[in-house]
Design a protein around this motif. Structure first.
Motif, short mmCIF file in Angstrom:
data_model
loop_
_atom_site.label_atom_id
_atom_site.label_comp_id
_atom_site.label_asym_id
_atom_site.label_seq_id
_atom_site.Cartn_x
_atom_site.Cartn_y
_atom_site.Cartn_z
N GLU A 340 -26.94 -26.21 -29.14
CA GLU A 340 -25.83 -25.65 -28.38
C GLU A 340 -25.80 -26.19 -26.95
O GLU A 340 -24.74 -26.58 -26.44
CB GLU A 340 -25.95 -24.12 -28.36
CG GLU A 340 -25.84 -23.50 -29.73
CD GLU A 340 -26.29 -22.05 -29.76
OE1 GLU A 340 -25.44 -21.18 -29.94
OE2 GLU A 340 -27.51 -21.79 -29.56
N ALA A 341 -26.97 -26.21 -26.31
CA ALA A 341 -27.03 -26.67 -24.92
C ALA A 341 -26.67 -28.16 -24.85
O ALA A 341 -25.88 -28.57 -23.99
CB ALA A 341 -28.43 -26.44 -24.37
N LEU A 342 -27.25 -28.94 -25.75
CA LEU A 342 -26.98 -30.38 -25.72
C LEU A 342 -25.51 -30.66 -26.05
O LEU A 342 -24.87 -31.50 -25.43
CB LEU A 342 -27.90 -31.13 -26.69
CG LEU A 342 -29.39 -31.07 -26.32
CD1 LEU A 342 -30.23 -31.79 -27.37
CD2 LEU A 342 -29.64 -31.68 -24.95
N ALA A 354 -25.48 -20.15 -19.01
CA ALA A 354 -26.24 -20.50 -20.22
C ALA A 354 -25.28 -20.54 -21.41
O ALA A 354 -24.29 -19.80 -21.45
CB ALA A 354 -27.34 -19.48 -20.45
N GLN A 355 -25.54 -21.40 -22.38
CA GLN A 355 -24.60 -21.65 -23.48
C GLN A 355 -25.17 -21.43 -24.88
O GLN A 355 -24.49 -21.70 -25.86
CB GLN A 355 -24.11 -23.11 -23.39
CG GLN A 355 -23.32 -23.44 -22.16
CD GLN A 355 -21.99 -22.69 -22.10
OE1 GLN A 355 -21.37 -22.45 -23.13
NE2 GLN A 355 -21.57 -22.30 -20.92
N CYS A 356 -26.43 -20.97 -24.99
CA CYS A 356 -27.06 -20.97 -26.32
C CYS A 356 -26.87 -19.62 -27.03
O CYS A 356 -27.82 -18.84 -27.20
CB CYS A 356 -28.53 -21.35 -26.18
SG CYS A 356 -28.69 -22.98 -25.42
N TRP A 357 -25.64 -19.36 -27.42
CA TRP A 357 -25.26 -18.05 -27.96
C TRP A 357 -26.02 -17.73 -29.24
O TRP A 357 -26.44 -16.60 -29.46
CB TRP A 357 -23.75 -18.00 -28.21
CG TRP A 357 -22.95 -18.64 -27.12
CD1 TRP A 357 -22.13 -19.74 -27.23
CD2 TRP A 357 -22.88 -18.25 -25.74
NE1 TRP A 357 -21.58 -20.05 -26.01
CE2 TRP A 357 -22.00 -19.16 -25.09
CE3 TRP A 357 -23.46 -17.24 -24.99
CZ2 TRP A 357 -21.71 -19.08 -23.72
CZ3 TRP A 357 -23.17 -17.15 -23.64
CH2 TRP A 357 -22.31 -18.06 -23.02
N GLU A 386 -31.77 -12.12 -22.45
CA GLU A 386 -31.14 -12.84 -21.35
C GLU A 386 -31.64 -14.29 -21.40
O GLU A 386 -32.85 -14.52 -21.47
CB GLU A 386 -31.50 -12.19 -20.02
CG GLU A 386 -30.65 -12.75 -18.89
CD GLU A 386 -31.03 -12.18 -17.52
OE1 GLU A 386 -30.39 -12.58 -16.56
OE2 GLU A 386 -31.96 -11.35 -17.44
N GLU A 387 -30.71 -15.25 -21.37
CA GLU A 387 -31.12 -16.66 -21.28
C GLU A 387 -31.12 -17.01 -19.80
O GLU A 387 -30.08 -17.28 -19.20
CB GLU A 387 -30.16 -17.56 -22.08
CG GLU A 387 -30.69 -19.00 -22.15
CD GLU A 387 -29.80 -19.95 -22.95
OE1 GLU A 387 -28.75 -19.53 -23.46
OE2 GLU A 387 -30.18 -21.13 -23.04
N THR A 388 -32.31 -17.01 -19.21
CA THR A 388 -32.40 -17.15 -17.74
C THR A 388 -32.22 -18.61 -17.31
O THR A 388 -31.60 -18.87 -16.29
CB THR A 388 -33.76 -16.63 -17.24
OG1 THR A 388 -34.79 -17.26 -18.01
CG2 THR A 388 -33.85 -15.12 -17.43
N ASP A 389 -32.76 -19.54 -18.08
CA ASP A 389 -32.57 -20.97 -17.81
C ASP A 389 -31.89 -21.59 -19.01
O ASP A 389 -32.13 -21.15 -20.14
CB ASP A 389 -33.93 -21.68 -17.64
CG ASP A 389 -34.59 -21.36 -16.30
OD1 ASP A 389 -34.11 -20.44 -15.62
OD2 ASP A 389 -35.59 -22.03 -15.98
N CYS A 390 -31.08 -22.62 -18.79
CA CYS A 390 -30.46 -23.31 -19.93
C CYS A 390 -30.30 -24.79 -19.59
O CYS A 390 -29.91 -25.14 -18.47
CB CYS A 390 -29.09 -22.69 -20.25
SG CYS A 390 -28.29 -23.46 -21.68
N ILE A 391 -30.61 -25.63 -20.56
CA ILE A 391 -30.47 -27.08 -20.38
C ILE A 391 -29.02 -27.42 -20.01
O ILE A 391 -28.78 -28.32 -19.21
CB ILE A 391 -30.91 -27.80 -21.67
CG1 ILE A 391 -32.43 -27.66 -21.86
CG2 ILE A 391 -30.51 -29.27 -21.65
CD1 ILE A 391 -32.95 -28.11 -23.20
N ALA A 392 -28.08 -26.64 -20.54
CA ALA A 392 -26.67 -26.91 -20.23
C ALA A 392 -26.36 -26.67 -18.75
O ALA A 392 -25.40 -27.21 -18.21
CB ALA A 392 -25.76 -26.04 -21.10
#
Ligand SMILES: [Zn+2]
Ligand SMILES: [Zn+2]
Length: 405
Positions: A340-342, A354-357, A386-392
């Motif tokens: 999802e992030a990529l 963050a985008q990784c639903w 909670e997604e605190t950090d995301c590659i996106a």
């Protein structure tokens, strides 16, 4: 199925051999016919579709159709060989659809405007998950048919399902109308291979041999039967290009955001992941494969959770792992290359959120499955993520922090 019989000169087994899985161990990715595919079950797939199509103010079917058309046009084009005659090309498309687990299409009269389907992943999925909702459900097949016309004929068409087995028809039927426009196979977004930060992250210990589980699952043939379905682990599985999921989720969130409903959109996508974790993983935990391979490794209750993470790493979702875990209370997970992030980065660039639903929902769902009590309905929403950090967002990894709600 009649098409298969009327074309004895085309060896369908040989065509199926073009779709052999290649697994990329360092990235935990599954590739079929040039596309990264993700294994999910009918619970997740029908829930995502119902979520997107169920909102009255957006064209949900259009979103599903477009995402499918774009990604499958690339995959079908990749699978076709230059020496294939036209009849063979249509069989390649039929067999790819079946191999991926979506069902059995008859494309032999597609050019006359008629396509039928005698088995369908979404027919089975909706029948099990949402039996009461009676409307045609094979939107992904509509997109696939449109994709086949782009890849084989270079033509833009509109495929629409007019009758569906989900509504009681003997077979699903689709009409195909040519718009008169030419269409080219869309270029793939420029790929980002994923951030390799694994050596800097210390994963939590468990009694699970991750590699043994990954090897076993990668060794399973997750391929459609002759009728194009993949019954396994008590669910129906399918191999869906990451580009299809990303196209659907990204456009859905964008359309909902225009209506001021982004939060509701992402919550619905989370719930699909949560439901996936509970239903798919429950099916897996009841399967003979689990009993033989994984049950002997389980010493602590938390080992179950670690085993599920290893399994999901074999399903092509990317590479993720547990960094901190208080059994029954909290979980912290890190993902190195979630699709999802990529996918967001590749198609939209850096995100502000963050985008990784799916991974968000799955991490909460795993806690609910392993430690919750009562029915799935009782457990739903009992953990908060909670997604605190995301590659996106530009972080080096995605970080999921799960606690009791
Ligand atoms: Zn149908
Ligand atoms: Zn992320």
């Amino acid at each position: 199925m009649t098409a298969a019989r009327s074309l004895p000169s085309i060896d369908r087994e040989q065509i199926r051999a073009r779709f052999a899985l290649s697994y990329v161990p360092e990235r935990h990715r599954r590739i079929i016919a040039g596309q990264e595919v993700i294994v999910h079950c009918h619970h997740y797939n029908s829930r995502i579709q119902r979520t997107v199509e169920g909102v009255a103010d957006i064209d949900g079917k259009g979103i599903v159709r477009r995402a499918s058309e774009q990604a499958f046009a690339r995959q079908i084009a990749y699978a076709i060989e230059e020496t294939d005659d036209e009849a063979t090309r249509w069989v390649v498309a039929e067999e790819l659809f079946a191999e991926l687990g979506y069902g059995r299409l008859d494309l032999s009269k597609a050019n006359e405007g008629v396509v039928t389907q005698s088995a369908g992943h979404f027919v089975e999925g909706w029948g099990v998950a949402f039996g009461d909702d009676r409307k045609p459900v094979c939107t992904l097949a509509e997109g696939f048919i449109q994709a086949a016309f782009i890849a084989i004929e270079g033509q833009e068409v509109e495929a629409r399902e007019t009758e569906c087995m989900h509504c009681g028809a003997d077979a699903c039927s689709f009409t195909v109308e040519k718009t008169g426009a030419a269409a080219e196979v869309p270029a793939a977004p420029e790929r980002i291979e994923g951030v390799s930060m694994q050596e800097h992250v210390e994963l939590a210990e468990s009694n699970i041999d991750d590699q043994a589980i990954i090897n076993a699952v990668v060794g399973l043939a997750i391929r459609g039967t002759e009728e194009g379905l993949i019954p396994a682990f008590g669910v129906y599985l399918a191999n869906t290009p990451a580009d299809v999921y990303n196209g659907i989720a990204i456009e859905f969130v964008e359309e909902m955001s225009k209506l001021g409903r982004m939060e509701s959109a992402t919550r619905l996508l989370n719930e699909a992941g949560e439901s996936c974790a509970m239903n798919t993983f429950r099916g897996i935990m009841d399967s003979p494969e689990w009993e033989a391979l994984i049950a002997p490794m389980l010493q602590d209750q938390s080992d179950t959770l670690f085993a599920l993470v290893a399994l999901s790493n074999a399903f092509g979702w990317g590479n993720w792992g547990v960094t901190d875990h208080e059994p029954g209370e909290s979980l912290e997970m890190v993902s190195f290359n979630g699709y999802e992030a990529l996918g967001f980065l590749e198609s939209r660039g850096k995100a502000s959120e963050a985008q990784c639903w799916m991974l968000q929902g799955v991490s909460a769902g795993m806690m609910e499955l392993v430690y919750g009590e009562g029915s799935f309905a009782d457990r739903f929403g009992t953990f908060f993520v909670e997604e605190t950090d995301c590659i996106a967002k530009g972080n080096s990894v995605c970080v999921f922090s799960v606690e009791e709600a």
